[in-house]
Scaffold this motif. Structure first.
Motif, PDB file in Angstrom:
ATOM      1  N   ASP A  69       0.923  -1.229   0.251  1.00 33.09           N
ATOM      2  CA  ASP A  69      -0.058  -0.083  -0.074  1.00 33.09           C
ATOM      3  C   ASP A  69       0.921   1.372  -0.107  1.00 33.09           C
ATOM      4  O   ASP A  69       1.476   1.575   1.032  1.00 33.09           O
ATOM      5  N   LEU A  70       1.250   1.786  -1.165  1.00 34.40           N
ATOM      6  CA  LEU A  70       1.956   3.007  -1.462  1.00 34.40           C
ATOM      7  C   LEU A  70       1.709   4.055  -0.568  1.00 34.40           C
ATOM      8  O   LEU A  70       2.317   4.855   0.037  1.00 34.40           O
ATOM      9  N   LYS A  71       0.341   4.649  -0.040  1.00 35.44           N
ATOM     10  CA  LYS A  71      -0.306   5.458   0.639  1.00 35.44           C
ATOM     11  C   LYS A  71      -0.019   5.207   1.875  1.00 35.44           C
ATOM     12  O   LYS A  71       0.741   6.231   2.656  1.00 35.44           O
ATOM     13  N   GLU A  72       0.022   4.165   2.531  1.00 38.30           N
ATOM     14  CA  GLU A  72       0.379   3.753   3.953  1.00 38.30           C
ATOM     15  C   GLU A  72       1.745   4.054   3.995  1.00 38.30           C
ATOM     16  O   GLU A  72       2.328   4.476   5.126  1.00 38.30           O
ATOM     17  N   MET A  73       2.555   3.446   3.085  1.00 39.44           N
ATOM     18  CA  MET A  73       4.007   3.827   3.080  1.00 39.44           C
ATOM     19  C   MET A  73       4.467   5.422   3.165  1.00 39.44           C
ATOM     20  O   MET A  73       5.372   5.671   3.863  1.00 39.44           O
ATOM     21  N   LEU A  74       3.954   6.049   2.474  1.00 37.12           N
ATOM     22  CA  LEU A  74       3.987   7.678   2.352  1.00 37.12           C
ATOM     23  C   LEU A  74       3.694   8.277   3.521  1.00 37.12           C
ATOM     24  O   LEU A  74       4.554   9.244   3.916  1.00 37.12           O
ATOM     25  N   ALA A  75       2.605   7.699   4.370  1.00 37.12           N
ATOM     26  CA  ALA A  75       2.290   8.157   5.443  1.00 37.12           C
ATOM     27  C   ALA A  75       2.978   7.971   6.696  1.00 37.12           C
ATOM     28  O   ALA A  75       2.983   8.370   7.645  1.00 37.12           O
ATOM     29  N   ASN A  76       3.988   6.872   6.481  1.00 41.33           N
ATOM     30  CA  ASN A  76       4.785   6.350   7.737  1.00 41.33           C
ATOM     31  C   ASN A  76       6.052   5.983   7.189  1.00 41.33           C
ATOM     32  O   ASN A  76       6.630   5.103   7.265  1.00 41.33           O
ATOM     33  N   ARG A  77       6.713   7.382   6.701  1.00 38.49           N
ATOM     34  CA  ARG A  77       7.978   7.021   6.138  1.00 38.49           C
ATOM     35  C   ARG A  77       9.152   7.177   7.045  1.00 38.49           C
ATOM     36  O   ARG A  77       9.872   8.089   7.473  1.00 38.49           O
ATOM     37  N   THR A  78       9.163   6.107   8.301  1.00 40.36           N
ATOM     38  CA  THR A  78      10.111   5.870   9.121  1.00 40.36           C
ATOM     39  C   THR A  78      10.815   4.640   9.001  1.00 40.36           C
ATOM     40  O   THR A  78      10.230   3.666   8.650  1.00 40.36           O
ATOM     41  N   GLN A  79      12.138   4.503   9.505  1.00 42.65           N
ATOM     42  CA  GLN A  79      12.777   3.352   9.464  1.00 42.65           C
ATOM     43  C   GLN A  79      12.058   1.988  10.167  1.00 42.65           C
ATOM     44  O   GLN A  79      12.086   1.097   9.702  1.00 42.65           O
ATOM     45  N   GLU A  80      11.488   2.435  11.408  1.00 44.71           N
ATOM     46  CA  GLU A  80      10.966   1.356  12.129  1.00 44.71           C
ATOM     47  C   GLU A  80       9.728   0.826  11.333  1.00 44.71           C
ATOM     48  O   GLU A  80       9.542  -0.403  11.327  1.00 44.71           O
ATOM     49  N   PHE A  81       8.700   1.775  10.719  1.00 49.24           N
ATOM     50  CA  PHE A  81       7.624   1.274  10.051  1.00 49.24           C
ATOM     51  C   PHE A  81       7.743   0.490   8.695  1.00 49.24           C
ATOM     52  O   PHE A  81       7.498  -0.526   8.368  1.00 49.24           O
ATOM     53  N   ILE A  82       8.743   1.256   8.017  1.00 48.13           N
ATOM     54  CA  ILE A  82       9.040   0.678   6.381  1.00 48.13           C
ATOM     55  C   ILE A  82       9.786  -0.621   6.860  1.00 48.13           C
ATOM     56  O   ILE A  82       9.275  -1.484   6.313  1.00 48.13           O
ATOM     57  N   GLY A  83      10.729  -0.325   7.573  1.00 46.43           N
ATOM     58  CA  GLY A  83      11.608  -1.837   7.749  1.00 46.43           C
ATOM     59  C   GLY A  83      10.739  -2.969   8.390  1.00 46.43           C
ATOM     60  O   GLY A  83      10.829  -4.143   8.126  1.00 46.43           O
ATOM     61  N   GLY A  84      10.005  -2.478   9.293  1.00 41.94           N
ATOM     62  CA  GLY A  84       8.933  -3.401   9.877  1.00 41.94           C
ATOM     63  C   GLY A  84       7.901  -3.785   8.781  1.00 41.94           C
ATOM     64  O   GLY A  84       7.622  -5.141   8.835  1.00 41.94           O
ATOM     65  N   LEU A  85       7.486  -3.234   7.799  1.00 44.45           N
ATOM     66  CA  LEU A  85       6.459  -3.770   7.038  1.00 44.45           C
ATOM     67  C   LEU A  85       7.068  -4.674   6.036  1.00 44.45           C
ATOM     68  O   LEU A  85       6.449  -5.808   5.814  1.00 44.45           O
ATOM     69  N   PHE A  86       8.576  -4.297   5.413  1.00 42.10           N
ATOM     70  CA  PHE A  86       9.233  -5.427   4.770  1.00 42.10           C
ATOM     71  C   PHE A  86       9.432  -6.599   5.307  1.00 42.10           C
ATOM     72  O   PHE A  86       9.540  -7.654   4.826  1.00 42.10           O
TER      73      PHE A  86
END
Length: 262
Positions: A69-86
């Motif tokens: 979900d690219l919108k979710e990724m743009l709204a949460n551009r932190t190492q913690e969230f993006i790294g956790g998502l992947f």
């Protein structure tokens, strides 16, 4: 029509086949964190269920899965969230590989980026002739690194790099020729083709399929000598087990085998 309160993943059990259906059609079944959590929970639930012989992963709506979900990724551009998502996505893909049951992807519409990764992570895949596949992150400045792990273990190196470097779609017939899917059928025959493949798997000994799947994914990452060493251990254990005894005896006696648990 779905509502915000509908489950992200639906489960249906019928005759030993469990269908898990991605259920966010308005979002093209994008793998948001909530979707990944729901899919992981569903996979964990079937892993230890002896009544589940085959798992089918499909989707509602026009698309199979449009990736993250690219919108979710743009709204949460932190190492913690993006790294956790992947990391969470990779855990889900590995869970599919580690399931004892064979997993079939039922694919229609588009399967892009992490959606293409999902198809590649399933053991088998049946696609509608209208399906299209892409690792399209490069078009948005993002190389599809995590999808590339699964895709490059399905198709040859040059084809994998073409998908990853160009981001262009391939059609279902190309996906079949490249080895990304097993079968391509007209849209109206998709369910029957999936069921036909599931029925073949249901006719095989459950424990042997589980052991064979585990062995396959172990050996594929080994050098040839180590793979043969492991294969010798696995096939010896298999041959001395009850299913091989029943299968070979049935062949010799010219009868249909009766597998354990049937």
């Amino acid at each position: 029509m779905t509502t915000p309160n509908d489950p992200f993943v639906l489960r249906n059990d019928a005759g030993g086949v469990t269908s898990l259906t991605l259920n966010r059609p308005r979002q093209f079944n994008a793998l948001s964190m909530e979707m990944l959590d729901a899919l992981q929970a569903a996979l964990s639930a079937v892993a230890d269920d002896p009544a589940v012989r085959v798992v089918v992963i499909g989707a509602h709506g026009k698309a199979y899965c449009a990736g993250h979900d690219l919108k979710e990724m743009l709204a949460n551009r932190t190492q913690e969230f993006i790294g956790g998502l992947f990391a969470r996505c990779c855990e889900v893909m590995m869970s599919i590989t580690r399931l004892p049951q064979p997993v079939i992807a039922r694919v229609h519409g588009i399967a892009t980026a992490a959606g293409c990764q999902l198809v590649a992570s399933c053991d088998l895949a049946v696609a509608s002739s209208d399906a299209r596949f892409a690792t399209s992150g490069i078009n948005f400045g993002l190389f599809c690194s995590t999808p590339g792990v699964a895709v490059s273990r399905n198709v040859a190196r040059k084809q994998a790099l073409e998908m990853l470097m160009t981001g262009e779609f391939i059609d279902a017939s190309t996906a079949l020729a490249w080895g990304l899917v097993n079968r391509v059928v007209p849209p109206e025959q998709l369910d029957s083709a999936v069921r036909e493949l599931a029925d073949v798997l249901l006719s095989k000994p459950q424990a042997v399929l589980a052991a064979g799947k585990k062995f396959f994914y172990q050996q594929i990452e080994m050098n040839m000598e180590s793979a043969y060493r492991l294969a010798t251990e696995v096939i010896t254990s298999n041959m001395l087990g009850p299913d091989a005894l029943e299968g070979v005896s049935a062949f010799a006696e010219k009868r249909k085998p009766q597998w354990k648990g049937e």
